[in-house]
Design a protein around this motif. Sequence first.
Motif, PDB file in Angstrom:
ATOM      1  N   PHE A 217      44.346  33.840  49.007  1.00 23.79           N
ATOM      2  CA  PHE A 217      43.663  34.835  48.169  1.00 23.79           C
ATOM      3  C   PHE A 217      42.195  34.470  48.010  1.00 23.79           C
ATOM      4  O   PHE A 217      41.314  35.327  48.163  1.00 23.79           O
ATOM      5  N   CYS A 218      41.910  33.212  47.703  1.00 25.89           N
ATOM      6  CA  CYS A 218      40.518  32.789  47.499  1.00 25.89           C
ATOM      7  C   CYS A 218      39.663  33.018  48.729  1.00 25.89           C
ATOM      8  O   CYS A 218      38.495  33.409  48.624  1.00 25.89           O
ATOM      9  N   ARG A 219      40.217  32.771  49.899  1.00 28.95           N
ATOM     10  CA  ARG A 219      39.438  32.940  51.125  1.00 28.95           C
ATOM     11  C   ARG A 219      39.175  34.410  51.441  1.00 28.95           C
ATOM     12  O   ARG A 219      38.137  34.752  51.992  1.00 28.95           O
ATOM     13  N   ARG A 220      40.104  35.283  51.078  1.00 25.33           N
ATOM     14  CA  ARG A 220      40.008  36.678  51.503  1.00 25.33           C
ATOM     15  C   ARG A 220      39.391  37.606  50.454  1.00 25.33           C
ATOM     16  O   ARG A 220      38.913  38.690  50.797  1.00 25.33           O
ATOM     17  N   VAL A 221      39.395  37.213  49.201  1.00 22.85           N
ATOM     18  CA  VAL A 221      38.881  38.112  48.168  1.00 22.85           C
ATOM     19  C   VAL A 221      37.354  38.126  48.211  1.00 22.85           C
ATOM     20  O   VAL A 221      36.703  37.113  48.508  1.00 22.85           O
ATOM     21  N   GLN A 222      36.775  39.264  47.923  1.00 25.07           N
ATOM     22  CA  GLN A 222      35.326  39.443  47.976  1.00 25.07           C
ATOM     23  C   GLN A 222      34.752  39.285  46.572  1.00 25.07           C
ATOM     24  O   GLN A 222      34.625  40.251  45.815  1.00 25.07           O
ATOM     25  N   ALA A 223      34.416  38.061  46.239  1.00 24.85           N
ATOM     26  CA  ALA A 223      33.888  37.766  44.906  1.00 24.85           C
ATOM     27  C   ALA A 223      33.067  36.483  44.968  1.00 24.85           C
ATOM     28  O   ALA A 223      33.387  35.571  45.729  1.00 24.85           O
ATOM     29  N   GLY A 224      32.033  36.419  44.149  1.00 21.82           N
ATOM     30  CA  GLY A 224      31.169  35.250  44.123  1.00 21.82           C
ATOM     31  C   GLY A 224      31.808  34.050  43.461  1.00 21.82           C
ATOM     32  O   GLY A 224      31.463  32.908  43.763  1.00 21.82           O
ATOM     33  N   THR A 225      32.726  34.285  42.530  1.00 25.55           N
ATOM     34  CA  THR A 225      33.476  33.210  41.867  1.00 25.55           C
ATOM     35  C   THR A 225      34.952  33.592  41.869  1.00 25.55           C
ATOM     36  O   THR A 225      35.291  34.739  41.548  1.00 25.55           O
ATOM     37  N   VAL A 226      35.803  32.642  42.224  1.00 24.77           N
ATOM     38  CA  VAL A 226      37.246  32.874  42.192  1.00 24.77           C
ATOM     39  C   VAL A 226      37.885  31.760  41.367  1.00 24.77           C
ATOM     40  O   VAL A 226      37.706  30.579  41.655  1.00 24.77           O
ATOM     41  N   TRP A 227      38.621  32.152  40.341  1.00 29.65           N
ATOM     42  CA  TRP A 227      39.341  31.194  39.510  1.00 29.65           C
ATOM     43  C   TRP A 227      40.815  31.169  39.909  1.00 29.65           C
ATOM     44  O   TRP A 227      41.414  32.224  40.171  1.00 29.65           O
ATOM     45  N   THR A 228      41.390  29.986  39.969  1.00 28.17           N
ATOM     46  CA  THR A 228      42.813  29.864  40.257  1.00 28.17           C
ATOM     47  C   THR A 228      43.513  29.222  39.061  1.00 28.17           C
ATOM     48  O   THR A 228      43.157  28.131  38.631  1.00 28.17           O
ATOM     49  N   ASN A 229      44.466  29.955  38.513  1.00 27.75           N
ATOM     50  CA  ASN A 229      45.247  29.524  37.353  1.00 27.75           C
ATOM     51  C   ASN A 229      44.362  29.153  36.162  1.00 27.75           C
ATOM     52  O   ASN A 229      44.666  28.236  35.380  1.00 27.75           O
ATOM     53  N   THR A 230      43.289  29.875  36.020  1.00 29.80           N
ATOM     54  CA  THR A 230      42.404  29.767  34.866  1.00 29.80           C
ATOM     55  C   THR A 230      41.495  30.985  34.891  1.00 29.80           C
ATOM     56  O   THR A 230      41.548  31.804  35.815  1.00 29.80           O
ATOM     57  N   TRP A 231      40.661  31.121  33.858  1.00 34.63           N
ATOM     58  CA  TRP A 231      39.709  32.241  33.844  1.00 34.63           C
ATOM     59  C   TRP A 231      38.463  31.858  33.052  1.00 34.63           C
ATOM     60  O   TRP A 231      38.552  31.326  31.957  1.00 34.63           O
ATOM     61  N   MET A 232      37.314  32.080  33.651  1.00 35.21           N
ATOM     62  CA  MET A 232      36.004  31.982  33.028  1.00 35.21           C
ATOM     63  C   MET A 232      35.584  30.558  32.669  1.00 35.21           C
ATOM     64  O   MET A 232      34.696  30.368  31.853  1.00 35.21           O
ATOM     65  N   ASP A 233      36.209  29.555  33.271  1.00 33.77           N
ATOM     66  CA  ASP A 233      35.668  28.210  33.145  1.00 33.77           C
ATOM     67  C   ASP A 233      34.384  28.143  33.962  1.00 33.77           C
ATOM     68  O   ASP A 233      34.339  28.621  35.106  1.00 33.77           O
ATOM     69  N   GLY A 234      33.354  27.538  33.393  1.00 36.46           N
ATOM     70  CA  GLY A 234      32.092  27.438  34.099  1.00 36.46           C
ATOM     71  C   GLY A 234      31.391  26.133  33.802  1.00 36.46           C
ATOM     72  O   GLY A 234      31.610  25.520  32.750  1.00 36.46           O
ATOM     73  N   PHE A 235      30.542  25.710  34.720  1.00 38.37           N
ATOM     74  CA  PHE A 235      29.821  24.449  34.592  1.00 38.37           C
ATOM     75  C   PHE A 235      28.417  24.633  35.160  1.00 38.37           C
ATOM     76  O   PHE A 235      28.232  25.371  36.136  1.00 38.37           O
ATOM     77  N   PRO A 236      27.415  23.959  34.589  1.00 45.09           N
ATOM     78  CA  PRO A 236      26.056  24.097  35.113  1.00 45.09           C
ATOM     79  C   PRO A 236      25.944  23.739  36.593  1.00 45.09           C
ATOM     80  O   PRO A 236      25.063  24.245  37.298  1.00 45.09           O
ATOM     81  N   GLU A 237      26.840  22.860  37.070  1.00 40.53           N
ATOM     82  CA  GLU A 237      26.772  22.434  38.465  1.00 40.53           C
ATOM     83  C   GLU A 237      27.229  23.513  39.438  1.00 40.53           C
ATOM     84  O   GLU A 237      26.873  23.469  40.631  1.00 40.53           O
ATOM     85  N   LEU A 238      28.044  24.465  38.974  1.00 36.69           N
ATOM     86  CA  LEU A 238      28.633  25.467  39.863  1.00 36.69           C
ATOM     87  C   LEU A 238      27.845  26.769  39.781  1.00 36.69           C
ATOM     88  O   LEU A 238      27.714  27.358  38.716  1.00 36.69           O
ATOM     89  N   THR A 239      27.361  27.208  40.922  1.00 36.73           N
ATOM     90  CA  THR A 239      26.493  28.375  40.949  1.00 36.73           C
ATOM     91  C   THR A 239      27.258  29.649  40.631  1.00 36.73           C
ATOM     92  O   THR A 239      28.492  29.708  40.758  1.00 36.73           O
ATOM     93  N   PHE A 240      26.541  30.669  40.229  1.00 34.71           N
ATOM     94  CA  PHE A 240      27.140  31.922  39.762  1.00 34.71           C
ATOM     95  C   PHE A 240      26.374  33.105  40.344  1.00 34.71           C
ATOM     96  O   PHE A 240      25.138  33.090  40.403  1.00 34.71           O
ATOM     97  N   GLY A 241      27.105  34.116  40.754  1.00 30.58           N
ATOM     98  CA  GLY A 241      26.484  35.332  41.276  1.00 30.58           C
ATOM     99  C   GLY A 241      27.510  36.154  42.014  1.00 30.58           C
ATOM    100  O   GLY A 241      28.634  35.701  42.262  1.00 30.58           O
TER     101      GLY A 241
END
Length: 508
Positions: free
Chosen positions: A444-468
């Motif tokens: 799913f992660c490889r095929r879905v068209q999205a800038g961020t993909v979460w697996t078994n979580t939602w909306m966790d974010g970190f300054p090190e991980l880019t967003f867009g």
Amino acid sequence: MSDLNILSEQTVDMPDAPYQARHFIDGEFAQSADGQKSDRVSPSHGVVVSQAALGSNIETEAAIRSARAAFDDGRWSRLPAKDRAAILNRIADLIEANVERLAVIETLESGKPISQARGECGGAADLWRYAASLARTVHGDSHNALGDDMMGVVLKEPIGVVSIITPWNFPFWILSQKLPFALAAGCTCVVKPSEVTPSTTAMLGEFLQEAGLPAGVCNIVLGYGNPVGSLMTTHEDVDMVTFTGSTAVGKLITKSAGETLKKVALELGGKNPQVIFPDADLEQAADAVTFGIYFNVGQCCNSSSRVIVHEDVADAFVARVVALSRKVVFGNPMNSDTQVGAIVTTDHQAKIDGYVRQAVAAGAEVCLGGHIMSVPGLGTQFYEPTVVRGVTPDMVIAREEVFGPVLTVLTFKTLDEAIALANDSTYGLSAGVWSENIHTCLEFCRRVQAGTVWTNTWMDGFPELTFGGMKQSGQGREIGKYGFEEFLEVKSLVMRIGRKRAPWVRTA
């Protein structure tokens, strides 16, 4: 509505007087030349909580002129990176020292719960510290295999003057996803917050001044998109525009900035799917979906507004989400226990309600909510937690960004169908997958068209991980190393380090 968890009591004191937000130009605070101001009436409390200077071309021109001069004379762009980093770290310290003050005014202007405003404003300090660390990492490349008399050096330099335009839903957080990274790169900036939530950005001017940021490096102009934002995106002295907001406005900015070929970075809308497979931990998935749809009253580009659940577990999953939704604490945002507050404006509330009404007319079923709601003592600028199932991919509510506490539920049978449904959108900001099977998650992660993909979580974010996002969710990236590099230009230096062996023009 009687079985909802509604909280009307208040545990945080109101300010004694409306906050007075002023422009911050060339290191000084100022009112508008014509004296114009705008009042912000709190969506939750119905009283004026801030008054902000309304900028015109005069203030915007002055801010751009100041940023241009500050960049060109090198007071910031040629400052050693360790010195830039030290100032950014001091700003982070001042943010942390003023979290409660920032959170109170943001809560009153936006309607979000104060617990979330505290997390947003306090957490933003980490973005400033991470950006400070990146300031000292800028490096290019050298090429020493071009010949024994040649050397190539690739430099990365600040792009120049950056216009930063931010939205109302996360005014301090989104500003902190942009400004410290631009400053760390050596750029100078002109900032325009939303006229709906200007005050935390205006407060930041105080911290910039106290931390010793040189005058002109960051300028803040308050006001409306026209004229302030318009001039910031078209002025020839601006080198880059970074904008967060609606896709429609993002397209207009791209067109207007194109007249002077500015670089444009856009973080726009989303219609973010969470796909629930039958082997998922349904309790954890339901909790995450409930959080994802009601966080910030659903007024979030990363809202998990589109759940795609396997038909074998759809009934059980929807029942869990509905049961959890009844327990979510809705009500007075100035109570530390409140989880969901007010809708930002009455116009936006009507728009949310319109999407639900339209879905019902198209054959969808409202399992919970679906109405404008009132909170005792606070009025009716709230919206019930709403779950809509029986949604088909062609319905407007499944395709457009509702930007409210409204969850739409679709179903699927196979992995391929789930991915097709997830990708059946003009947006591509974020997506989520819930399964205990790592192969399912990875495919799913490889095929879905999205800038961020979460697996078994939602909306966790970190300054090190880019967003867009992808597609019409935007272009460019924010935060992380890649977000930092958005504010850098690449320059190649080609150097001959010995005498030319043979002249091109022969004189004899």
